[in-house]
Design an enzyme around this catalytic site. Structure first.
Site, PDB file in Angstrom:
ATOM      1  N   HIS A   1       9.557   2.535  -2.636  1.00  0.00           N
ATOM      2  CA  HIS A   1      10.796   1.993  -2.059  1.00  0.00           C
ATOM      3  C   HIS A   1      12.007   2.454  -2.876  1.00  0.00           C
ATOM      4  O   HIS A   1      13.030   2.831  -2.322  1.00  0.00           O
ATOM      5  CB  HIS A   1      10.788   0.452  -2.075  1.00  0.00           C
ATOM      6  CG  HIS A   1       9.729  -0.183  -1.217  1.00  0.00           C
ATOM      7  ND1 HIS A   1       8.821  -1.087  -1.719  1.00  0.00           N
ATOM      8  CD2 HIS A   1       9.456  -0.083   0.102  1.00  0.00           C
ATOM      9  CE1 HIS A   1       8.034  -1.508  -0.745  1.00  0.00           C
ATOM     10  NE2 HIS A   1       8.391  -0.908   0.372  1.00  0.00           N
TER      11      HIS A   1
ATOM     12  N   ARG B   1       5.406   7.632   5.012  1.00  0.00           N
ATOM     13  CA  ARG B   1       4.446   8.201   4.058  1.00  0.00           C
ATOM     14  C   ARG B   1       3.435   9.107   4.733  1.00  0.00           C
ATOM     15  O   ARG B   1       2.879   9.997   4.113  1.00  0.00           O
ATOM     16  CB  ARG B   1       3.651   7.071   3.367  1.00  0.00           C
ATOM     17  CG  ARG B   1       4.439   6.224   2.433  1.00  0.00           C
ATOM     18  CD  ARG B   1       3.708   4.954   2.103  1.00  0.00           C
ATOM     19  NE  ARG B   1       3.440   4.185   3.322  1.00  0.00           N
ATOM     20  CZ  ARG B   1       2.962   2.961   3.368  1.00  0.00           C
ATOM     21  NH1 ARG B   1       2.647   2.354   2.249  1.00  0.00           N
ATOM     22  NH2 ARG B   1       2.768   2.340   4.515  1.00  0.00           N
TER      23      ARG B   1
ATOM     24  N   SER C   1       2.802  -1.869  -0.932  1.00  0.00           N
ATOM     25  CA  SER C   1       2.904  -3.182  -1.581  1.00  0.00           C
ATOM     26  C   SER C   1       1.560  -3.907  -1.514  1.00  0.00           C
ATOM     27  O   SER C   1       1.157  -4.576  -2.468  1.00  0.00           O
ATOM     28  CB  SER C   1       3.972  -4.036  -0.884  1.00  0.00           C
ATOM     29  OG  SER C   1       5.214  -3.408  -0.955  1.00  0.00           O
TER      30      SER C   1
ATOM     31  N   LYS D   1       5.259 -15.456   8.206  1.00  0.00           N
ATOM     32  CA  LYS D   1       4.334 -14.825   7.253  1.00  0.00           C
ATOM     33  C   LYS D   1       4.401 -15.566   5.929  1.00  0.00           C
ATOM     34  O   LYS D   1       5.405 -16.190   5.620  1.00  0.00           O
ATOM     35  CB  LYS D   1       4.760 -13.382   7.013  1.00  0.00           C
ATOM     36  CG  LYS D   1       4.143 -12.383   7.970  1.00  0.00           C
ATOM     37  CD  LYS D   1       4.372 -10.991   7.404  1.00  0.00           C
ATOM     38  CE  LYS D   1       3.898  -9.893   8.318  1.00  0.00           C
ATOM     39  NZ  LYS D   1       4.296  -8.572   7.797  1.00  0.00           N
TER      40      LYS D   1
END
Ligand code: PNS
Length: 171
Positions: A27, A100, A138, A51
């Site tokens: 990030h 990515r 993450s 979440k």
């Protein structure tokens, strides 16, 4: 002519949204590169009520503020609205997202198209993640930390310390 001039000198504000639970060097690489391309970059942390993140929104914002404190055109904020609505409130029309892999692209394309459908003044700009972070996420970092692995090469020091503290065995 007048329009072209005002466009040329308009301040370009971009928003880099995400969960950042927690922020990784992947990030940070996108933040540094995007900050060079735009006049003002807002890193916007999603406070998603449905979440249960590992870190609270306050913690995630604090990590980001700490690691971007020497970047004068970077602001860290949080939001819990539709992204396009948040963008309108900030008078921003560019979303920055890092990619990515090809599998990231499918989800990102869907999100970018949906955001554009919701607000056609919004555009998404993709930045390819530095290949040295292409495997980094993450979720994997949290998994490694959970099993007491060393995450110092994946996340900035304050995050590594916080992960260690979160998963420290209770005495
Ligand atoms: O880091 P993430 O979890 O991949 O980021 C996803 C994020 C925060 C960019 C996305 O979930 C989002 O924008 N959520 C806000 C709600 C919204 O606008 N949803 C519609 C997106 S098409």
């Amino acid at each position: 002519m007048k329009d072209q001039t005002s466009k040329k000198f308009a301040r370009r504000v971009a928003v880099y949204p995400g969960s950042f639970d927690p922020v990784t060097y992947g990030h940070l690489d996108i933040i540094q590169r995007a900050a060079q391309q735009f006049d003002h970059l807002i890193v916007a942390v999603l406070n998603n009520m449905s979440k249960t993140p590992l870190f609270t929104v306050e913690e995630r914002v604090a990590f980001l503020r700490e690691i971007t404190k020497d970047m004068p055109n970077v602001e860290v904020d949080w939001f819990r609205d539709l992204l396009v609505r948040y963008m309108q409130s900030k008078k921003a029309s560019i979303i920055v997202r890092g990619i990515r892999s090809v599998s990231d692209f499918e989800y990102e394309l869907q999100m970018a198209s949906m955001n554009r459908q919701l607000d056609d003044s919004v555009d998404t700009i993709f930045m390819m993640t530095n290949p040295k972070f292409s495997y980094l996420s993450s979720s994997l970092v949290k998994e490694i930390a959970k099993f007491n692995g060393d995450v110092s090469e994946f996340v900035p020091p304050p995050v590594a310390q916080a992960l260690k503290a979160k998963y420290a065995p209770e005495s």
